[in-house]
Design a protein around this motif. Structure first.
Motif, PDB file in Angstrom:
ATOM      1  N   THR A 102       1.067  -1.174   0.002  1.00  0.00           N
ATOM      2  CA  THR A 102      -0.002   0.074   0.039  1.00  0.00           C
ATOM      3  C   THR A 102       0.693   1.279   0.144  1.00  0.00           C
ATOM      4  N   ARG A 103       1.978   1.379   0.891  1.00  0.00           N
ATOM      5  CA  ARG A 103       2.890   2.405   0.794  1.00  0.00           C
ATOM      6  C   ARG A 103       3.702   2.562  -0.469  1.00  0.00           C
ATOM      7  N   LEU A 104       4.156   1.611  -0.894  1.00  0.00           N
ATOM      8  CA  LEU A 104       4.683   1.605  -2.300  1.00  0.00           C
ATOM      9  C   LEU A 104       3.859   2.208  -3.361  1.00  0.00           C
ATOM     10  N   ALA A 354     -10.185   2.611  10.248  1.00  0.00           N
ATOM     11  CA  ALA A 354      -9.591   4.035  10.232  1.00  0.00           C
ATOM     12  C   ALA A 354      -8.597   4.084   9.264  1.00  0.00           C
ATOM     13  N   SER A 355      -7.495   2.948   9.331  1.00  0.00           N
ATOM     14  CA  SER A 355      -6.447   3.169   8.378  1.00  0.00           C
ATOM     15  C   SER A 355      -6.762   3.062   7.068  1.00  0.00           C
ATOM     16  N   LEU A 356      -7.809   2.089   6.626  1.00  0.00           N
ATOM     17  CA  LEU A 356      -8.276   2.411   5.588  1.00  0.00           C
ATOM     18  C   LEU A 356      -9.029   3.444   4.808  1.00  0.00           C
ATOM     19  N   GLU A 359      -6.072   5.821   3.820  1.00  0.00           N
ATOM     20  CA  GLU A 359      -5.631   5.349   2.715  1.00  0.00           C
ATOM     21  C   GLU A 359      -6.395   5.968   1.598  1.00  0.00           C
ATOM     22  N   ALA A 360      -7.551   5.776   1.633  1.00  0.00           N
ATOM     23  CA  ALA A 360      -8.500   6.275   0.617  1.00  0.00           C
ATOM     24  C   ALA A 360      -8.416   7.905   0.595  1.00  0.00           C
ATOM     25  N   LYS A 361      -8.367   8.477   1.574  1.00  0.00           N
ATOM     26  CA  LYS A 361      -8.399   9.875   1.514  1.00  0.00           C
ATOM     27  C   LYS A 361      -7.032  10.534   0.892  1.00  0.00           C
ATOM     28  N   ILE A 362      -5.851   9.756   1.444  1.00  0.00           N
ATOM     29  CA  ILE A 362      -4.510   9.944   0.850  1.00  0.00           C
ATOM     30  C   ILE A 362      -4.694   9.576  -0.996  1.00  0.00           C
ATOM     31  N   TRP A 363      -5.399   8.755  -1.030  1.00  0.00           N
ATOM     32  CA  TRP A 363      -5.185   8.380  -2.539  1.00  0.00           C
ATOM     33  C   TRP A 363      -6.359   9.325  -3.335  1.00  0.00           C
ATOM     34  N   GLY A 364      -7.023  10.173  -2.798  1.00  0.00           N
ATOM     35  CA  GLY A 364      -7.924  11.229  -3.289  1.00  0.00           C
ATOM     36  C   GLY A 364      -9.403  10.464  -3.773  1.00  0.00           C
ATOM     37  N   THR A 365      -9.601   9.763  -2.983  1.00  0.00           N
ATOM     38  CA  THR A 365     -11.323   9.212  -3.098  1.00  0.00           C
ATOM     39  C   THR A 365     -11.882   8.916  -2.046  1.00  0.00           C
TER      40      THR A 365
END
Length: 808
Positions: A102-104, A354-356, A359-365
């Motif tokens: 995921t981080r990659l 919460a972590s998922l 990740e979605a927010k960081i992904w922009g969705t």
């Protein structure tokens, strides 16, 4: 020859033709070892990333494959796990685990240089694997059409996964060596643990070779080890294997047995997949696992012991046939085995997401827009959103904050990342708080504690540190470039807990505490008996209501240091018990009311109206005295919405209630007393939701009354489920040859035909059929009972009447 070799050409062909492929192959087929090594040796792909769900398996696969290449890990075969990254420019196959993939992808959405991602043992459905697959699919769809994705497992829910991914399935039949199955029925399911040691001894007597024993957790492992020691197995070495052990202990556990000895490895699910332990040809399966279930109310993940699924049992059995023919001893009957679920519940449906969500927010969705095999529930999303808001990761509009980006880049669980980042920012003001935070994390991760009082537990580790605690602590001190302290600034402890667990700040209420997230928990038997406020770091037990670890909390200190946790607002609500408005200015932390004083502002119309609406939302429409009279109208609106959604959109009772602020608020402006509210003309308010055309159409399709041949207007009763109904004396519908139709024929009408004394004679939805058939029996009985009334031989053609014969 490994089974996977037989389908290798077909798999290569599918991977070149298709963007997504499913591979189903049994344990021991070579899919985790032979296949990825063959792929890089044949040069079909320039760089491959393979996701392994468990660190132990990832480390061992990387070491095994590197050895096959006659290289150290980090050359052609690399490894990327937490605190252990060995990759280079020469790496062609990279084994990764946990959230590393995921981080990659988040760092490099195009995955530059990578042309194949392998998801191994995907049946485990970890949250990290689901997240990584969703992002990989997004990358493939939007940025990298040439990227290939291979999903592998021995026990896939093939049809469902294929439908989700839209790719072909390549199946590999058979296993390396056959496995026999022995079932050991239990007379008392509650005593399953007591039966394990005896079953292990039985298996050792009946079979040759070493044994792998699957148990739910460390407690059961130590218990069984103790019971086995009583059997004095002189030629057998008893070892343990679980996730919290250091890698040297784990490597010793999976090493071959010493010469002349057999080995019994007591393990958890850590050895269920992608792991070969030399010499093992016996599996003893308890059929149990430790399952994490997230409690939405308390925000706590609770662990419980449950039966494994059939797919997990198959995976466990597969450990016995890796080197030679094996045997699995299953605790429980064959019938019990067949009654188990086919697959385990995926973490995305039973975990804190919460972590998922981050990740979605960081992904922009938005989370619901990610291609997830299973979408988390609305309750999970709501709880995760509230937590991320309390951690300052999201703002009140659900947007990612600058701090949220820092928390994500920190590379650890959001709670702990938030705590460390904020602690570093507070260091100048609160000396020693960052070091204290490292000690706190080490205590959480090592799970060694001597007291429920956090302050005592931390000071004990400062003076007499446990080895596991020291390992964790040193990693965090090294990362944050801190030295070991001589003392701990425990005066900041409640601040540290509040930074990581703001939802678990608690206020005394009755015999227990209420949390900032609104949940109630029990008091501790011996600690914090006189504290009004505490900061809780660990909860669990029955319904997640038992306090395992906490410390006292100073509200003044918290307000001085972390003012963002406090909200200030005014409320105006009608107090049912006191029969009056409650109008207060409040200070709160989440659901905790810290302070409340009477408001100095007057109650204006808007404020009072909102208070009335809140009261109505609490009690429902039954609050109104007119409700029983209005209920038929509400039923008609609901039916109109169902049968004519384009003309009567959102006019059923549930939709009306959701929109109550729009249509009812204007009728509440002059309401000042509860008695006035209850007597409100609810029907007029409801009618205001309809324009003139809708009112006319409603009367046409769902009239309140229907005229029968006698000239009477008979009331129609509507219900949300089933036909509408009219009750009418039989004589009044003579001459009616078919049942009237409602809602332009879409809604059946049930006719209850009554005697002259208005007692039920017949229920029918087909009047013509009744006249031709059952009516003769009714006529015979009614002529004798009501001779003055008209009972014709042919009611379908007779004149209807509401009078006796003499007055017709």
């Amino acid at each position: 020859m490994l089974p996977i070799e037989s389908i290798y050409p077909l798999l290569i062909s599918e991977l070149h033709c298709q963007s997504k492929v499913l591979l189903q192959a049994p344990p021991g087929a070579g899919k985790s070892t032979w296949l990825p090594l063959k792929l890089i040796r044949d040069g079909h792909f320039k760089r491959i990333i393979m996701l392994e769900p468990r660190r132990l398996a990832a480390r061992n696969i990387a070491q095994f494959l590197a050895t096959q290449q006659q290289e150290p890990v980090g050359q052609s075969v690399g490894l990327r796990i937490r605190n252990d990254v060995k990759v280079s420019n020469y790496t062609k196959l990279e084994i990764v685990t946990e959230g590393m993939l995921t981080r990659l992808i988040q760092t490099d959405p195009e995955l530059t240089g990578v042309d194949l991602i392998i998801f191994d043992e995907f049946h485990e459905r970890s949250l990290a694997a689901d997240t990584a697959l969703a992002l990989a699919l997004e990358t493939q769809m939007a940025l990298r059409e040439d990227l290939k994705i291979l999903v592998m497992s021995a026990t896939l829910d093939t049809q469902r996964y294929q439908q989700f991914l839209g790719g072909p399935v390549v199946s590999c039949e058979g296993r390396s060596f056959p496995i026999d199955t022995v079932y050991e029925p239990l007379h008392d399911e509650s005593k399953w643990l007591d039966a394990i040691a005896g079953l292990v001894v039985k298996a050792l007597k009946e079979q040759h070779g070493s044994a792998l024993v699957f148990l739910p957790g460390q407690r059961e492992i130590h218990r069984v080890a103790q019971m086995l020691s009583a059997y004095k197995l002189s030629d057998t070495e008893i070892v343990t294997l679980f996730g919290d052990q250091d890698k040297h202990t784990q490597q010793a556990a999976i090493a071959p047995a010493k010469a002349g000895l057999r080995k019994v490895v007591l393990t958890t699910n850590v050895a269920e997949t992608s792991l070969t332990i030399e010499g093992i040809r016996i599996v003893v399966d308890s059929g149990k696992r430790r399952a994490a279930q997230f409690n939405l109310r308390t925000g706590v993940t609770e662990l419980s012991t449950v039966s494994i699924s059939r797919s997990s049992a198959i995976q466990r059995a597969g450990r016995a046939g890796r080197i030679e023919p094996g045997v699995v001893y299953r605790l429980g009957s064959h019938e019990q085995f067949e009654r188990r679920d086919s697959h385990d519940t995926p973490e995305v449906l039973s975990s804190d997401i919460a972590s998922l969500l981050l990740e979605a927010k960081i992904w922009g969705t938005e989370l619901i827009e990610l291609p997830l095999l299973d979408q988390p529930s609305h309750g999970q999303i709501e709880q995760a959103t509230q937590l991320l808001e309390m951690l300052e990761i999201l703002d009140k509009n659900g947007k990612l904050t600058p701090l949220g980006n820092k928390v994500h880049s920190f590379g650890t669980e959001p709670r702990l990342a938030h705590m460390l980042i904020k602690a570093q920012a507070l260091e100048a003001k609160l000396s020693g708080i960052t070091t204290l935070a490292c000690y706190f994390i080490a205590l959480l991760e090592s799970r060694v504690t001597s007291s429920p009082e956090l302050r005592v537990a931390l000071l004990n580790q400062l003076e007499r540190p446990h080895h596991t605690f020291t390992v964790q602590l040193n990693q965090w001190l090294k990362r944050l470039k801190l030295a070991k302290p001589l003392t701990l600034a425990t005066e900041h402890l409640s601040i540290i807990v509040a930074l990581a667990f703001p939802d678990r700040l608690a206020k005394r209420r009755g015999q227990g505490f209420i949390l900032a997230n609104g949940a109630g928990v029990n008091s501790h038997d011996s600690h914090w008996l006189s504290d009004d406020y505490i900061a809780i770091s660990a909860l669990g037990g029955h319904k997640g209501q038992r306090i395992f670890s906490a410390t006292d909390l100073s509200i003044k200190q918290l307000n001085d240091v972390l003012p963002y946790l406090f909200t200030h607002y005014s409320i105006c609500e009608f107090d049912d018990k006191k029969g009056r408005f409650l109008h207060e200015d409040r200070t709160a932390i989440g659901e905790l009311i810290i302070d409340a004083v009477p408001s100095s502002k007057e109650i204006d119309i808007t404020t009072r109206t909102q208070a009335w609406l809140a009261l109505i939302e609490k009690h429902g429409f039954v609050l109104f005295t007119q409700y029983d009279d209005v209920k038929p109208f509400l039923n008609r609106l609901s039916l109109a919405s169902r049968f004519y959604p384009s003309e009567f959109n959102n006019l059923d009772e549930l939709a009306l209630f959701k929109e109550i602020n729009k249509w009812l608020a204007p009728f509440l402006h002059d309401v000042k007393q509860l008695t006035q509210l209850k007597k409100l003309d609810l029907k007029s308010a409801l009618i205001s939701c309809l324009d003139w055309q809708q009112q006319q159409l409603l009367e046409q399709i769902l009239p309140t009354r229907i005229q029968v041949p006698s000239g009477s207007n008979v009331k129609i009763t509507y219900q949300l489920e089933g036909p509408a109904k009219v009750s009418v004396r039989m004589q009044e519908v003579y001459g009616l040859t078919e049942t009237p139709k409602l809602c332009r024929g879409q809604l059946p009408l049930l006719m209850e035909l009554l005697s002259p004394a208005r007692r039920p004679l017949q229920l029918t939805q087909d009047l013509a059929h009744f006249w031709k058939n059952s009516y003769k029996e009714v006529q015979k009985e009614m002529k004798g009972r009501y001779p003055k009334h008209f009972w014709p031989d042919d009611p379908a053609t007779s004149q209807a009447t509401n009078k006796v014969k003499s007055r017709m």
